[in-house]
Design a protein around this motif. Structure first.
Motif, PDB file in Angstrom:
ATOM      1  N   TYR A  66     101.187  70.523 -16.959  1.00 60.00           N
ATOM      2  CA  TYR A  66     101.087  70.707 -15.527  1.00 60.00           C
ATOM      3  C   TYR A  66     101.820  69.597 -14.787  1.00 60.00           C
ATOM      4  O   TYR A  66     102.105  68.536 -15.328  1.00 60.00           O
ATOM      5  CB  TYR A  66      99.623  70.732 -15.079  1.00 60.00           C
ATOM      6  CG  TYR A  66      98.909  69.412 -15.232  1.00 60.00           C
ATOM      7  CD1 TYR A  66      98.906  68.479 -14.204  1.00 60.00           C
ATOM      8  CD2 TYR A  66      98.235  69.095 -16.407  1.00 60.00           C
ATOM      9  CE1 TYR A  66      98.262  67.262 -14.345  1.00 60.00           C
ATOM     10  CE2 TYR A  66      97.587  67.880 -16.552  1.00 60.00           C
ATOM     11  CZ  TYR A  66      97.606  66.973 -15.516  1.00 60.00           C
ATOM     12  OH  TYR A  66      96.972  65.781 -15.652  1.00 60.00           O
ATOM     13  N   ARG A 105     100.515  79.164 -11.005  1.00 57.00           N
ATOM     14  CA  ARG A 105     101.440  79.319 -12.129  1.00 57.00           C
ATOM     15  C   ARG A 105     102.686  80.033 -11.625  1.00 57.00           C
ATOM     16  O   ARG A 105     102.637  80.773 -10.625  1.00 57.00           O
ATOM     17  CB  ARG A 105     100.789  80.111 -13.253  1.00 57.00           C
ATOM     18  CG  ARG A 105     100.464  81.543 -12.901  1.00 57.00           C
ATOM     19  CD  ARG A 105     100.019  82.309 -14.128  1.00 57.00           C
ATOM     20  NE  ARG A 105      99.689  83.685 -13.785  1.00 57.00           N
ATOM     21  CZ  ARG A 105      99.551  84.657 -14.671  1.00 57.00           C
ATOM     22  NH1 ARG A 105      99.725  84.393 -15.955  1.00 57.00           N
ATOM     23  NH2 ARG A 105      99.235  85.878 -14.305  1.00 57.00           N
ATOM     24  N   ASP A 125     101.013  75.912 -16.802  1.00 55.80           N
ATOM     25  CA  ASP A 125     101.719  76.812 -17.711  1.00 55.80           C
ATOM     26  C   ASP A 125     100.664  77.564 -18.498  1.00 55.80           C
ATOM     27  O   ASP A 125     100.212  77.122 -19.556  1.00 55.80           O
ATOM     28  CB  ASP A 125     102.637  76.015 -18.650  1.00 55.80           C
ATOM     29  CG  ASP A 125     103.417  76.920 -19.589  1.00 55.80           C
ATOM     30  OD1 ASP A 125     103.425  78.145 -19.336  1.00 55.80           O
ATOM     31  OD2 ASP A 125     103.982  76.415 -20.570  1.00 55.80           O
TER      32      ASP A 125
END
Length: 278
Positions: A4, A49, A95
């Motif tokens: 992240y 995301r 992710d």
């Protein structure tokens, strides 16, 4: 291991989570959050995301880009920011695949108690069905006991209409749990209307439902009496017809000429008997 990073992202480059199942927005709490963000800004980053790359639409010679990010959690903050015309929001880019993003969102919502008990139950059921998980698997993933998950899902035995009444009148999960003890949906709706209109607390609600479930309750006694009467009527007709058949059989055995004609029409049995004079 999830990767992240933190980034300021345009508010209109973000869209809500397609798996969002919130149905009952608390406008009062949302207004409180709007005022908090108005004075202090967005203090906690959203979890987002990246979306799959999409094409660009050309409208009046202007390029319109599809939103690049999807919210995993923080939709209320995003909605408030739009109301306040805040152009950029702090975000943590995760992710994560679909399953990972749903579980992250579920965990955060449950921990922050953003979902009411029906929404929790719906989300539990959706995840179980979508990812073919057992309750034990889900329990391990989100660290919630299996009996809690099971008891939440049981609440979905109530109809959408009944859930709306419970939420709109701010009745508790215990109220809902008491109501599912009643299997007769029509009478359950009547009791729910009485509970909501009278503002009965959980103790009075439990007493009311115990009274209804008591075999000596007038409603149940009437139903039992109707059942017994119905059985008696059927038995009485059969008894009469069997007695008639036996009587005719005796006459035939004594040598008397007996002719019987029987025709059944809907709920009527039409019987004609002809007996020859001796």
């Amino acid at each position: 291991m999830m990767k992240y990073k933190i980034k300021m992202i345009g508010t209109y480059d973000i869209v809500p989570n397609t798996n969002q199942i919130r149905h009952y927005q608390d406008d009062e709490k949302l207004n409180t959050l709007v005022e908090s963000i108005r004075h202090c800004g967005v203090l906690q980053p959203l979890l987002v995301r990246k979306r799959k790359p999409s094409g660009v639409v050309l409208i009046n010679d202007e390029k319109i880009f599809w939103q690049k990010y999807e919210i995993i959690s923080g939709e209320r903050r995003w909605r408030c920011a739009k109301l306040l015309n805040i152009r950029k929001l702090p975000c943590i880019i995760i992710d994560a695949d679909n399953e990972g993003s749903i579980l992250i969102a579920l965990n955060e919502n449950l921990q922050r108690q953003h979902l009411n008990f029906f929404e929790q139950a719906i989300q539990f059921r959706q995840i179980l069905q979508k990812y073919n998980l057992s309750i034990d698997d889900l329990s391990e993933l989100i660290s919630i006991p299996t009996n809690v998950i099971k008891s939440k899902i049981c609440l979905l035995a109530l109809s959408d209409e009944e859930r709306d009444v419970i939420c709109n009148y701010k009745l508790t999960e215990d109220h809902a749990r008491e109501l599912i003890r009643i299997k007769d949906q029509e009478y359950r709706k009547k009791l729910l209307t009485k509970i909501a209109a009278s503002g009965l607390n959980i103790y009075d609600t439990e007493e009311l439902i115990d009274e209804y479930l008591d075999p000596l309750h007038p409603e149940n006694m009437i139903k039992e009496e109707e059942k017994r009467t119905s059985i008696f009527k059927i038995s009485d007709i059969r008894f009469f017809y069997n007695s008639l058949e036996r009587a005719l059989s005796i006459l035939k055995h004594t040598g008397i000429n007996v002719v019987e004609e029987k025709v059944e029409k809907d709920n009527i049995i039409d019987i004609h008997i002809k007996i020859q004079k001796s």
